[in-house]
Design a protein around this motif. Structure first.
Motif, PDB file in Angstrom:
ATOM      1  N   THR A   1      13.332  -8.613 -14.541  1.00  0.00           N
ATOM      2  CA  THR A   1      12.982  -7.839 -13.346  1.00  0.00           C
ATOM      3  C   THR A   1      13.797  -6.546 -13.352  1.00  0.00           C
ATOM      4  OG1 THR A   1      12.822  -9.951 -12.187  1.00  0.00           O
ATOM      5  CG2 THR A   1      12.748  -7.961 -10.836  1.00  0.00           C
TER       6      THR A   1
ATOM      7  N   VAL B   1      15.584  -3.900 -11.397  1.00  0.00           N
ATOM      8  CA  VAL B   1      16.129  -3.611 -10.062  1.00  0.00           C
ATOM      9  C   VAL B   1      16.824  -2.259 -10.118  1.00  0.00           C
ATOM     10  CG1 VAL B   1      17.658  -4.363  -8.209  1.00  0.00           C
ATOM     11  CG2 VAL B   1      16.410  -6.067  -9.552  1.00  0.00           C
TER      12      VAL B   1
ATOM     13  N   TYR C   1       8.449  -3.355  -5.315  1.00  0.00           N
ATOM     14  CA  TYR C   1       9.001  -4.058  -4.156  1.00  0.00           C
ATOM     15  C   TYR C   1      10.211  -3.291  -3.630  1.00  0.00           C
ATOM     16  CZ  TYR C   1       5.987  -8.039  -5.084  1.00  0.00           C
ATOM     17  OH  TYR C   1       4.893  -8.840  -5.245  1.00  0.00           O
ATOM     18  N   THR C   2      10.480  -3.464  -2.337  1.00  0.00           N
ATOM     19  CA  THR C   2      11.594  -2.724  -1.737  1.00  0.00           C
ATOM     20  C   THR C   2      12.474  -3.631  -0.889  1.00  0.00           C
ATOM     21  OG1 THR C   2      10.132  -2.185   0.102  1.00  0.00           O
ATOM     22  CG2 THR C   2      10.457  -0.468  -1.570  1.00  0.00           C
ATOM     23  N   HIS C   3      13.741  -3.292  -0.843  1.00  0.00           N
ATOM     24  CA  HIS C   3      14.699  -3.883   0.103  1.00  0.00           C
ATOM     25  C   HIS C   3      14.312  -3.400   1.511  1.00  0.00           C
ATOM     26  CE1 HIS C   3      18.636  -4.214   2.164  1.00  0.00           C
ATOM     27  NE2 HIS C   3      18.908  -5.146   1.267  1.00  0.00           N
TER      28      HIS C   3
ATOM     29  N   THR D   1       4.151  -0.113  -1.646  1.00  0.00           N
ATOM     30  CA  THR D   1       5.346  -0.935  -1.855  1.00  0.00           C
ATOM     31  C   THR D   1       5.225  -2.200  -1.016  1.00  0.00           C
ATOM     32  OG1 THR D   1       6.455   0.276  -0.069  1.00  0.00           O
ATOM     33  CG2 THR D   1       6.925   0.995  -2.330  1.00  0.00           C
TER      34      THR D   1
ATOM     35  N   VAL E   1      10.483  -7.043   0.092  1.00  0.00           N
ATOM     36  CA  VAL E   1      10.902  -8.300  -0.547  1.00  0.00           C
ATOM     37  C   VAL E   1      11.167  -9.367   0.516  1.00  0.00           C
ATOM     38  CG1 VAL E   1      12.742  -9.454  -1.849  1.00  0.00           C
ATOM     39  CG2 VAL E   1      11.968  -7.171  -2.550  1.00  0.00           C
TER      40      VAL E   1
ATOM     41  N   TRP F   1       8.540 -12.256 -11.053  1.00  0.00           N
ATOM     42  CA  TRP F   1       9.122 -10.973 -10.652  1.00  0.00           C
ATOM     43  C   TRP F   1       9.203  -9.988 -11.826  1.00  0.00           C
ATOM     44  CZ3 TRP F   1       9.852  -9.223  -5.913  1.00  0.00           C
ATOM     45  CH2 TRP F   1      10.073 -10.128  -4.855  1.00  0.00           C
TER      46      TRP F   1
ATOM     47  N   ALA G   1       7.804  -6.510 -11.910  1.00  0.00           N
ATOM     48  CA  ALA G   1       8.058  -5.654 -10.747  1.00  0.00           C
ATOM     49  C   ALA G   1       9.225  -4.697 -10.940  1.00  0.00           C
ATOM     50  CB  ALA G   1       8.340  -6.533  -9.528  1.00  0.00           C
TER      51      ALA G   1
ATOM     52  N   VAL H   1      12.003  -3.241  -8.402  1.00  0.00           N
ATOM     53  CA  VAL H   1      12.550  -3.481  -7.077  1.00  0.00           C
ATOM     54  C   VAL H   1      13.500  -2.326  -6.758  1.00  0.00           C
ATOM     55  CG1 VAL H   1      13.888  -5.052  -5.618  1.00  0.00           C
ATOM     56  CG2 VAL H   1      12.427  -5.975  -7.455  1.00  0.00           C
TER      57      VAL H   1
ATOM     58  N   PHE I   1      15.703 -12.553  -8.323  1.00  0.00           N
ATOM     59  CA  PHE I   1      15.091 -11.718  -9.371  1.00  0.00           C
ATOM     60  C   PHE I   1      15.511 -12.125 -10.789  1.00  0.00           C
ATOM     61  CE2 PHE I   1      15.832  -8.716  -5.717  1.00  0.00           C
ATOM     62  CZ  PHE I   1      14.547  -8.805  -5.227  1.00  0.00           C
TER      63      PHE I   1
END
Ligand SMILES: [Zn+2]
Ligand SMILES: [Zn+2]
Length: 350
Positions: A170, A172, A196-198, A218, A221, A230, A233, A235, A250
């Motif tokens: 993943t 990040v 994906y986003t925080h 987006t 998460v 994952w 993705a 992130v 992740f």
């Protein structure tokens, strides 16, 4: 060490304009705050009234207390505050970021706030504003800080994401939740996989979208939104999420961090990152020098970063320059040190 003592003076609460009776980026609540941009080290909650650029209204509202009194002024338009003519000019740093131009008694002062000259599709490009006195940030005021072409940096990020995908890792990518994260989203190749986003990133990204900034889709998460796998993705998360329990879902991961500080190799190692991408929302060394020279300013005050060293460099080059210690002049947007970063609620410093 001379402090500005004219149209603006340096006070415990920050830069104050006595003639117009307002503060610029005060570090404490005041009656009337002129705000260069909505990062936590420039925009504090609790002031009686705020004046910011029209482009910056939504992001500032997102970060101030509910019901905050926010007046706005489009870039380039002038208002009169007790005889002081004030206008905002694009700083190119993050959405809504503005330089403040003040004209009084035939003299022009400019406060840059944080700025960058490099193009960024999520905000209006920097504009050079001629002035007599310039108060500028110098977060990256050392010759080592020279930014690569952002297109080349986005190529690196995209290649890293593709490779991770092939290897089942993943991706990040850490970056500050306001400004940097949206610039990353605008620049990556969204055809590689889902993004994906925080939570902190998602909220600010939605504000940008509502402002009409074109950003790829987006997904926030969460356990409900989790994909089976994952590894395809990307992130996007603030750096303080690194090493947290939130990250465990992740695994296995490859981590990257997009920041001007990544210009220094040791910073990547110290943070145990797999990749460092040199992408900054501040001016680099050549741009700082260009802007100071081209502004035509006779007197220059420098804040943030290595301002003593930078002021000495300018003096050696014949510029009447002085370091200016603004209390709480900490840089939020580059995650200078994320220990005190308070990202989820808008932040006080960091
Ligand atoms: Zn700043
Ligand atoms: Zn900033």
């Amino acid at each position: 060490m001379p402090e500005p003592n004219g149209l603006l003076t340096s006070t415990d609460a920050g830069l104050y304009c006595e003639a117009g009776d307002f503060f610029v980026d005060p570090n404490t609540p005041v009656d009337r705050a002129v705000v260069t941009h909505a990062h936590g080290d420039h925009a504090r909650r609790g002031s009686g009234a705020y004046l910011t650029s029209a482009e910056g209204e939504s992001v500032l509202r997102h970060r101030m207390n509910e019901g905050a009194v926010i007046d706005t002024l489009p870039y380039g338009e002038e208002i009169d505050l007790n005889g002081v003519r004030l206008s905002f000019h694009p700083a190119g740093h993050v959405r809504g970021s503005a330089q403040v131009r003040l004209e009084y008694d035939g003299e022009v002062w400019v406060v840059t706030g944080d700025f960058k000259v490099t193009p960024d599709p999520t905000c209006t490009p920097f504009e050079l504003v001629p002035c007599d006195v310039l108060i500028t940030e110098c977060t990256f005021g050392l010759p080592i800080y020279r930014w690569p072409d952002p297109d080349a940096v986005f190529d690196q990020i995209n290649r890293w994401w593709r490779k991770n995908r092939e290897e089942g890792l993943t991706s990040v990518l850490f970056g500050y939740s306001f400004g940097k994260a949206q610039r990353l989203l605008a620049g990556v190749d969204a055809s590689i996989g889902p993004i994906y986003t925080h939570g902190a990133v998602e909220k600010m990204t939605e504000t940008y979208r509502q402002d009409g900034v074109d950003l790829p889709a987006t997904t926030y998460v969460s356990d409900e939104n989790a994909p089976d796998d994952w590894s395809k993705a990307l992130v996007v998360a603030p750096s303080h999420a690194g090493g947290s329990r939130w990250m465990q879902r992740f695994d296995p991961v490859s981590t990257g961090f997009a920041s001007g500080w990544m210009r220094i190799r040791g910073n990547k190692r110290r943070r145990s990152l797999d990749r460092g991408f040199v992408l900054s929302d501040h001016a680099d060394w050549p741009h700082l020098n260009d802007v100071i020279r081209d502004s035509g300013a006779e007197t220059v005050y420098v804040t943030h970063g290595n301002n003593d060293t930078f002021a000495r460099w300018l003096q050696e080059n014949g510029i009447d320059a002085h370091p200016l210690a603004l209390r709480s002049a900490m840089d939020e947007s580059e995650d200078a040190d994320d220990d005190s970063e308070d990202d989820s609620d808008g932040g006080s410093s960091g």
